[in-house]
Design an enzyme around this catalytic site. Structure first.
Site, PDB file in Angstrom:
ATOM      1  N   TRP A  34       1.163   5.801  -2.033  1.00  0.00           N
ATOM      2  CA  TRP A  34       0.874   6.725  -2.675  1.00  0.00           C
ATOM      3  C   TRP A  34       2.105   7.057  -4.194  1.00  0.00           C
ATOM      4  O   TRP A  34       1.608   7.475  -4.469  1.00  0.00           O
ATOM      5  CB  TRP A  34       0.631   7.990  -1.706  1.00  0.00           C
ATOM      6  N   TYR A  45       1.017  -1.463   0.274  1.00  0.00           N
ATOM      7  CA  TYR A  45      -0.235   0.327  -0.204  1.00  0.00           C
ATOM      8  C   TYR A  45       0.518   1.059  -0.082  1.00  0.00           C
ATOM      9  O   TYR A  45       1.783   1.115   0.609  1.00  0.00           O
ATOM     10  CB  TYR A  45      -1.299  -0.035   1.121  1.00  0.00           C
TER      11      TYR A  45
HETATM   12  N1  LIG Z   1      -2.107   8.141  12.561  1.00  0.00           N
HETATM   13  C1  LIG Z   1      -2.571   8.161  11.115  1.00  0.00           C
HETATM   14  N2  LIG Z   1      -1.787   8.087  10.006  1.00  0.00           N
HETATM   15  C2  LIG Z   1      -2.225   7.415   8.662  1.00  0.00           C
HETATM   16  C3  LIG Z   1      -3.587   8.885   8.687  1.00  0.00           C
HETATM   17  C4  LIG Z   1      -4.359   8.798   9.416  1.00  0.00           C
HETATM   18  O1  LIG Z   1      -5.271  10.030   9.194  1.00  0.00           O
HETATM   19  N3  LIG Z   1      -3.869   9.258  10.940  1.00  0.00           N
HETATM   20  N4  LIG Z   1      -4.004   8.508   6.824  1.00  0.00           N
HETATM   21  C5  LIG Z   1      -3.142   7.102   6.186  1.00  0.00           C
HETATM   22  C6  LIG Z   1      -3.543   7.584   5.186  1.00  0.00           C
HETATM   23  S1  LIG Z   1      -5.165   7.936   4.602  1.00  0.00           S
HETATM   24  C7  LIG Z   1      -3.127   7.275   3.873  1.00  0.00           C
HETATM   25  S2  LIG Z   1      -3.541   7.146   2.454  1.00  0.00           S
HETATM   26  C8  LIG Z   1      -1.490   6.870   4.280  1.00  0.00           C
HETATM   27  C9  LIG Z   1      -0.218   7.066   3.236  1.00  0.00           C
HETATM   28  O2  LIG Z   1       0.733   6.006   3.813  1.00  0.00           O
HETATM   29  P1  LIG Z   1       2.110   5.818   2.572  1.00  0.00           P
HETATM   30  O3  LIG Z   1       1.193   5.940   1.015  1.00  0.00           O
HETATM   31  O4  LIG Z   1       2.429   5.298   2.528  1.00  0.00           O
HETATM   32  O5  LIG Z   1       2.770   7.334   2.952  1.00  0.00           O
HETATM   33  P2  LIG Z   1       3.717   7.626   1.706  1.00  0.00           P
HETATM   34  O6  LIG Z   1       4.642   8.372   2.776  1.00  0.00           O
HETATM   35  O7  LIG Z   1       2.532   8.552   0.817  1.00  0.00           O
HETATM   36  O8  LIG Z   1       4.689   6.756   1.073  1.00  0.00           O
HETATM   37  C10 LIG Z   1       4.764   6.441  -0.025  1.00  0.00           C
HETATM   38  C11 LIG Z   1       6.406   6.206   0.024  1.00  0.00           C
HETATM   39  O9  LIG Z   1       6.730   5.097  -0.917  1.00  0.00           O
HETATM   40  C12 LIG Z   1       7.997   6.443  -1.842  1.00  0.00           C
HETATM   41  N5  LIG Z   1       8.005   7.081  -3.609  1.00  0.00           N
HETATM   42  C13 LIG Z   1       7.092   7.681  -4.025  1.00  0.00           C
HETATM   43  N6  LIG Z   1       7.906   7.728  -5.692  1.00  0.00           N
HETATM   44  C14 LIG Z   1       7.643   6.017  -5.459  1.00  0.00           C
HETATM   45  C15 LIG Z   1       8.515   5.795  -6.752  1.00  0.00           C
HETATM   46  O10 LIG Z   1       8.619   6.178  -8.117  1.00  0.00           O
HETATM   47  N7  LIG Z   1       8.965   4.223  -5.735  1.00  0.00           N
HETATM   48  C16 LIG Z   1       9.093   3.577  -4.965  1.00  0.00           C
HETATM   49  N8  LIG Z   1       9.795   2.454  -4.791  1.00  0.00           N
HETATM   50  N9  LIG Z   1       9.031   4.471  -4.346  1.00  0.00           N
HETATM   51  C17 LIG Z   1       8.587   5.034  -4.695  1.00  0.00           C
HETATM   52  C18 LIG Z   1       8.520   7.596  -1.015  1.00  0.00           C
HETATM   53  O11 LIG Z   1       9.453   7.903  -1.315  1.00  0.00           O
HETATM   54  C19 LIG Z   1       7.411   7.120   0.061  1.00  0.00           C
HETATM   55  O12 LIG Z   1       8.350   7.001   1.795  1.00  0.00           O
HETATM   56  O13 LIG Z   1      -1.405   7.162   5.637  1.00  0.00           O
HETATM   57  C20 LIG Z   1      -2.337   6.650   6.752  1.00  0.00           C
HETATM   58  N10 LIG Z   1      -2.553   6.613   8.296  1.00  0.00           N
HETATM   59  N1  LIG Z   2      -1.428  18.409   2.612  1.00  0.00           N
HETATM   60  C1  LIG Z   2      -2.276  16.581   2.959  1.00  0.00           C
HETATM   61  N2  LIG Z   2      -3.351  16.971   1.950  1.00  0.00           N
HETATM   62  C2  LIG Z   2      -3.703  15.434   2.090  1.00  0.00           C
HETATM   63  C3  LIG Z   2      -2.611  14.723   2.770  1.00  0.00           C
HETATM   64  C4  LIG Z   2      -1.626  15.044   3.073  1.00  0.00           C
HETATM   65  O1  LIG Z   2      -0.915  13.991   3.512  1.00  0.00           O
HETATM   66  N3  LIG Z   2      -1.358  16.583   2.972  1.00  0.00           N
HETATM   67  N4  LIG Z   2      -2.793  13.564   2.476  1.00  0.00           N
HETATM   68  C5  LIG Z   2      -4.063  12.999   1.485  1.00  0.00           C
HETATM   69  C6  LIG Z   2      -4.816  11.930   2.028  1.00  0.00           C
HETATM   70  S1  LIG Z   2      -4.282  10.062   1.593  1.00  0.00           S
HETATM   71  C7  LIG Z   2      -6.487  11.567   1.879  1.00  0.00           C
HETATM   72  S2  LIG Z   2      -6.860  10.429   2.409  1.00  0.00           S
HETATM   73  C8  LIG Z   2      -6.851  12.522   2.619  1.00  0.00           C
HETATM   74  C9  LIG Z   2      -7.253  12.550   4.284  1.00  0.00           C
HETATM   75  O2  LIG Z   2      -8.549  14.040   4.310  1.00  0.00           O
HETATM   76  P1  LIG Z   2      -9.394  13.666   5.416  1.00  0.00           P
HETATM   77  O3  LIG Z   2      -9.044  11.998   6.250  1.00  0.00           O
HETATM   78  O4  LIG Z   2     -10.474  13.938   5.535  1.00  0.00           O
HETATM   79  O5  LIG Z   2      -7.497  14.664   6.556  1.00  0.00           O
HETATM   80  P2  LIG Z   2      -7.347  14.885   7.931  1.00  0.00           P
HETATM   81  O6  LIG Z   2      -6.675  15.690   7.576  1.00  0.00           O
HETATM   82  O7  LIG Z   2      -6.737  13.615   8.390  1.00  0.00           O
HETATM   83  O8  LIG Z   2      -9.439  15.160   8.571  1.00  0.00           O
HETATM   84  C10 LIG Z   2      -9.739  16.594   8.256  1.00  0.00           C
HETATM   85  C11 LIG Z   2     -10.300  16.545   9.727  1.00  0.00           C
HETATM   86  O9  LIG Z   2     -10.521  16.031  10.587  1.00  0.00           O
HETATM   87  C12 LIG Z   2     -10.877  16.229  11.534  1.00  0.00           C
HETATM   88  N5  LIG Z   2     -11.440  15.749  12.366  1.00  0.00           N
HETATM   89  C13 LIG Z   2     -10.644  14.418  12.933  1.00  0.00           C
HETATM   90  N6  LIG Z   2     -11.370  14.372  13.704  1.00  0.00           N
HETATM   91  C14 LIG Z   2     -11.772  14.199  14.194  1.00  0.00           C
HETATM   92  C15 LIG Z   2     -13.695  13.870  14.475  1.00  0.00           C
HETATM   93  O10 LIG Z   2     -14.005  12.869  15.349  1.00  0.00           O
HETATM   94  N7  LIG Z   2     -14.766  14.174  14.096  1.00  0.00           N
HETATM   95  C16 LIG Z   2     -14.793  16.041  13.292  1.00  0.00           C
HETATM   96  N8  LIG Z   2     -15.552  16.331  13.185  1.00  0.00           N
HETATM   97  N9  LIG Z   2     -13.603  16.428  12.756  1.00  0.00           N
HETATM   98  C17 LIG Z   2     -12.874  15.193  12.866  1.00  0.00           C
HETATM   99  C18 LIG Z   2      -9.467  17.069  12.188  1.00  0.00           C
HETATM  100  O11 LIG Z   2      -9.481  18.020  12.964  1.00  0.00           O
HETATM  101  C19 LIG Z   2      -9.135  16.860  10.620  1.00  0.00           C
HETATM  102  O12 LIG Z   2      -8.142  18.672  10.648  1.00  0.00           O
HETATM  103  O13 LIG Z   2      -6.415  13.606   2.887  1.00  0.00           O
HETATM  104  C20 LIG Z   2      -5.127  14.012   1.238  1.00  0.00           C
HETATM  105  N10 LIG Z   2      -4.736  15.789   1.541  1.00  0.00           N
HETATM  106 MO   LIG Z   3      -5.739   9.035   2.080  1.00  0.00          MO
END
Ligand SMILES: Nc1nc2c(c(=O)[nH]1)N[C@H]1C(S)=C(S)[C@@H](COP(=O)(O)OP(=O)(O)OC[C@H]3O[C@@H](n4cnc5c(=O)[nH]c(N)nc54)[C@H](O)[C@@H]3O)O[C@H]1N2
Ligand SMILES: Nc1nc2c(c(=O)[nH]1)N[C@H]1C(S)=C(S)[C@@H](COP(=O)(O)OP(=O)(O)OC[C@H]3O[C@@H](n4cnc5c(=O)[nH]c(N)nc54)[C@H](O)[C@@H]3O)O[C@H]1N2
Ligand SMILES: [Mo]
Length: 748
Positions: A109, A107
């Site tokens: 991005w 998994y």
């Molecule tokens: N506590 C907490 N944890 C969370 C979340 C949260 O809300 N709270 N949010 C979750 C969510 S929504 C998501 S989507 C995940 C994201 O989790 P990930 O998608 O695993 O996070 P990234 O940092 O985007 O990791 C991408 C990695 O791929 C590498 N990479 C980029 N391009 C390439 C390439 O072309 N080739 C190779 N081999 N590597 C590459 C980058 O260097 C990076 O280390 O995290 C989740 N974790």
């Molecule tokens: N800059 C930046 N943008 C991103 C990403 C990133 O890594 N960096 N990741 C992308 C990815 S993979 C994803 S999946 C999306 C995720 O999109 P989201 O999951 O919506 O993003 P978050 O910033 O984790 O959360 C949004 C807000 O929800 C609020 N929140 C947390 N818990 C609660 C709750 O229980 N109730 C309510 N009402 N609000 C709450 C927090 O204040 C938080 O700022 O973001 C995307 N956008």
């Molecule tokens: Mo995500």
């Protein structure tokens, strides 16, 4: 020379000036992302993986379970010898344990660029190698991705393009945004976002007199320009607030009986559940006064109202419920399918929501089917490794965890994204071999056995495109591959050669020939529809091509109003589901419900920690870049805390703090601010996990996933629950350790 390029956070051009890579946002982007300024650091950073590297114990003693991962030095080896050893290991695992013993969920991005997309490449490779255990759903929306198909219809069709920013700008009177629609989040869209339109659309709606109501623990979750009314319920209690609002609509006869009768199923069941769950009941749970709940319900029933539920709400225990209860609330208002009204999940959480689809398909690299049927819901990876052969529930099925011996990651960072990192480390200790392709020495790379250096997008040519963004970008290389780094595709092709299927893997094409083939599909679709259809050479020379938009017509939700059935059990919006009820899950009953958290704040750990997405980067990517670094204090990630909670703990603004609970601890720098609700602290994800010492796993850098809990949202979806956890925070005593997060491990 200026070269066109693209990232998940925006299209840009790059050129070299005085030995520095300079990045300029696309001229037509009205609101470019500051994350672009992380890009220049990628080209030649000291934290790049330069050569293939293997954990010494694996290289010298061979594969096998060990607690040394993440604690041992690496030896640098030649490409040919490491690929020979790795091919032999893949063959051994397949022969001795079968293909399900290879976990290729992988998994993550990865990067923009449709051909070199890391997941597409690894899935093609592992599928052709005989198959593998894969993952389903995402960390982003795991709970919603399983729930929504039961209650509203096919996930993409009912989320991405049904309610658009143009509709909101033109039609909406009230936006009730659960979890907000933070501009920091809509910076990002998979494949690239060339035009950031959200701010302007919200400002236009506001200018027309629309009212925004923000329901969130953090005030910046809507931009200050929209002057939102801010309600900050206790985190995790949104479902109760929604139920209280629904009760008020019902008893004050503000609900739309005709819509509920014609287009919804299960209203009687939900109405029976609402009995007695009034605004006073909700107020006690969520902390918003009952009178305020009633006044809000009345406001919602006037004019065009949109209810949005961000992804964060469902990334929590019982995360299915706020999505379902939000949908039910919108259904009672009767505006689902009207322009700018009704319900939208995920709007504002990402940049590819809220826009019409392009009229033609964008170039993509087609996936290949996995010949083996073995899968887990993605966030159950540590459970799988710790409990081979044990059964678990998922979406009405009883599945069994496979016995995994080899884990292969390419384009993701589990030591960023997974919860309870100490548990993840234990779980990964059980496998024989852990392989990672990475361009930089992330915590995941440091915990691997075999680390293969990957190029970044800046070092290869590709096509950047997303399905709801008009711009297709010719991504041109701006630098030579770093040291001995290779493209993921080239690495897999070399392994495929050793395993006897190189020709099938590459189909005899060079990467450039693949790009031409991918472009041709879009070119043909353009020509078939009578649009300008440049050849690949013309597209490449121009550096970009703008695709025509498809209709902004509300899609299947608008069609529902004219009688077209949804893809649900009744063809209608399900306010109750007999199918879900039949599963018999107490943690996800057959209608939206308030279910209290099983691990609420306690005397020992009295605060809610919100670990949301970072404003200054995408997840952990380019954490060493300029924008990410500028957001830290002395190299440490910043935790926001309310003045009341700070004062009670003697925490000064800017001071180093220690967050802890019974799973772990990390340090952070405190920002004391009334932009966060009292009783809540917020620490974004993405600071690279940096343990204090080999034996002390306290993260000195500020990675919240040392604290989060590794449980599924419910037995229905088993989604990630990383957003919320309970903690205690204290001022750090003594002189805090210096953070050295972005460096290679010891290399022999
Ligand atoms: N506590 C907490 N944890 C969370 C979340 C949260 O809300 N709270 N949010 C979750 C969510 S929504 C998501 S989507 C995940 C994201 O989790 P990930 O998608 O695993 O996070 P990234 O940092 O985007 O990791 C991408 C990695 O791929 C590498 N990479 C980029 N391009 C390439 C390439 O072309 N080739 C190779 N081999 N590597 C590459 C980058 O260097 C990076 O280390 O995290 C989740 N974790
Ligand atoms: N800059 C930046 N943008 C991103 C990403 C990133 O890594 N960096 N990741 C992308 C990815 S993979 C994803 S999946 C999306 C995720 O999109 P989201 O999951 O919506 O993003 P978050 O910033 O984790 O959360 C949004 C807000 O929800 C609020 N929140 C947390 N818990 C609660 C709750 O229980 N109730 C309510 N009402 N609000 C709450 C927090 O204040 C938080 O700022 O973001 C995307 N956008
Ligand atoms: Mo995500």
């Amino acid at each position: 020379m200026t070269l066109s390029h693209s990232a998940h956070w925006g299209a840009f051009s790059a050129d070299w000036a005085d030995g520095e890579l300079r990045v300029t946002p696309h001229p037509r982007d009205p609101d470019p992302s500051p994350v672009l300024h992380n890009v220049p650091a990628a080209v030649r950073n000291a934290v790049r993986v330069a050569r293939p590297a293997v954990r010494r114990g694996w290289w010298e003693k061979g594969p096998g379970p060990t607690d040394r991962r993440g604690r041992e030095d690496f030896v640098e080896v030649g490409w040919a010898e490491v690929l020979d050893r790795l091919a032999a290991e893949l063959r051994r695992v397949h022969t001795d344990h079968g293909p399900t013993a290879v976990y290729g969920g992988s998994y993550g991005w990865a990067s923009a660029g449709r051909f070199h997309h890391a997941q597409s490449q690894i899935h093609r490779f592992l599928g052709m190698a005989g198959g593998y255990t894969q993952s389903v759903n995402t960390y982003s929306g795991g709970a919603a991705e399983v729930l929504i198909p039961h209650v509203l219809g096919q996930f993409d069709a009912v989320t991405r393009s049904v309610v658009t920013w143009d509709q909101i700008a033109a039609h909406t009177d009230t936006v009730l945004a659960f979890g907000g629609m933070a501009l920091k989040n809509s910076q990002i869209g998979p494949g690239g976002v060339s035009r950031h339109v959200e701010r302007a659309a919200m400002v236009a709606a506001r200018g027309r007199g629309a009212e925004f109501v923000l329901v969130s623990p953090l005030r910046p979750d809507l931009p200050p320009e929209v002057g939102a009314r801010w309600l900050a319920p206790e985190p995790g209690t949104d479902a109760a607030l929604m139920i209280g609002l629904a009760h008020t609509l019902m008893v004050e006869d503000l609900h739309d009986e005709a819509f509920l009768r014609e287009h919804c199923a299960g209203w009687e069941t939900y109405a029976a559940y609402l009995q007695g769950r009034d605004a006073v009941w909700a107020a006690e749970i969520c902390g918003i006064p009952a009178e305020e709940i009633r006044a809000l319900a009345r406001r919602l029933a006037r004019g065009r109202t949109l209810v949005t539920v961000s992804q964060s709400l469902q990334r929590a225990e019982h995360g299915e419920q706020p999505v379902w209860a939000g949908l039910a609330l919108a259904a009672m208002l009767g505006q689902i399918g009207l322009p700018g009204g009704g319900f939208c999940y995920g709007l504002g959480s990402l940049g590819h929501y809220g826009r019409p689809r392009n009229a033609v398909p964008v170039p993509t690299f087609a996936r290949r089917p996995n010949p083996v049927r073995s899968y887990i819901p993605v966030a159950r990876v540590a459970d799988m490794l710790l409990h081979p052969g044990e059964p678990f529930s998922y979406d009405g099925s009883r599945l069994t965890y496979p016995d995994v011996r080899l884990v292969y990651w390419c384009g993701g960072n589990p030591f960023h994204h997974h919860q309870d990192l100490a548990r993840l480390q234990r779980a990964l200790g059980r496998v024989d071999t852990f392989v990672v392709h990475e361009s930089v020495w992330t915590a995941t790379a440091r915990h691997a056995d075999v680390v293969l250096p990957a190029t970044t997008t800046l070092e290869r040519e590709d096509i950047g495109a997303g399905g709801t963004d008009p711009l297709v970008v010719a991504m041109k290389p701006v630098a030579e591959p770093f040291a001995e780094a290779r493209d993921d595709h080239a690495i897999f092709a070399a392994l495929a050669a050793r395993l006897g299927f190189e020709e099938r893997f590459t189909e005899g094409r060079t990467p450039r020939e693949w790009l031409v083939r991918m472009w041709e599909r879009t070119e043909k679709a353009l020509a078939d529809r009578g649009f300008p259809a440049p050849s690949f050479e013309e597209f490449w020379a121009a550096g970009e091509h703008e695709l025509p938009p498809g209709p902004d017509d509300g899609g299947v939700l608008a069609a529902l109003r004219t009688g077209a059935p949804l893809h649900t059990e009744s063809g209608k919006v399900q306010l109750a589901s007999e199918v879900i009820a039949s599963f018999g899950y107490a943690d996800c009953p057959g209608h939206p419900a308030w279910l209290p958290p099983s691990e609420p704040p306690s005397a020992e750990f009295p605060l809610w920690l919100v670990s949301n997405q970072p404003a200054t980067r995408l997840h952990s990517q380019l954490d060493f870049g300029a924008t990410s670094a500028a957001g830290k204090i002395d190299g440490r990630e910043v935790m926001r805390i309310h003045p009341q909670d700070a004062e009670a703990r003697g925490i000064a603004d800017g001071a180093v703090v220690r967050l802890h609970n019974d799973r772990g601890a990390c340090l952070a720098a405190a920002r004391v601010t009334d932009e966060v609700r009292a009783g809540v602290v917020q620490l974004p994800t993405g600071a690279w996990y940096t343990p204090a010492t080999e034996t002390d796993p306290t993260c000195v850098h500020g990675n919240p996933n040392v604290l989060t809990r590794d449980v599924g949202s419910s037995r229905l979806a088993q989604g990630c629950t990383g957003q919320l956890t309970r903690v205690q925070v204290e001022a750090y005593r003594g002189s805090p350790p210096v953070v050295v997060a972005h460096r290679p491990p010891p290399l022999g």
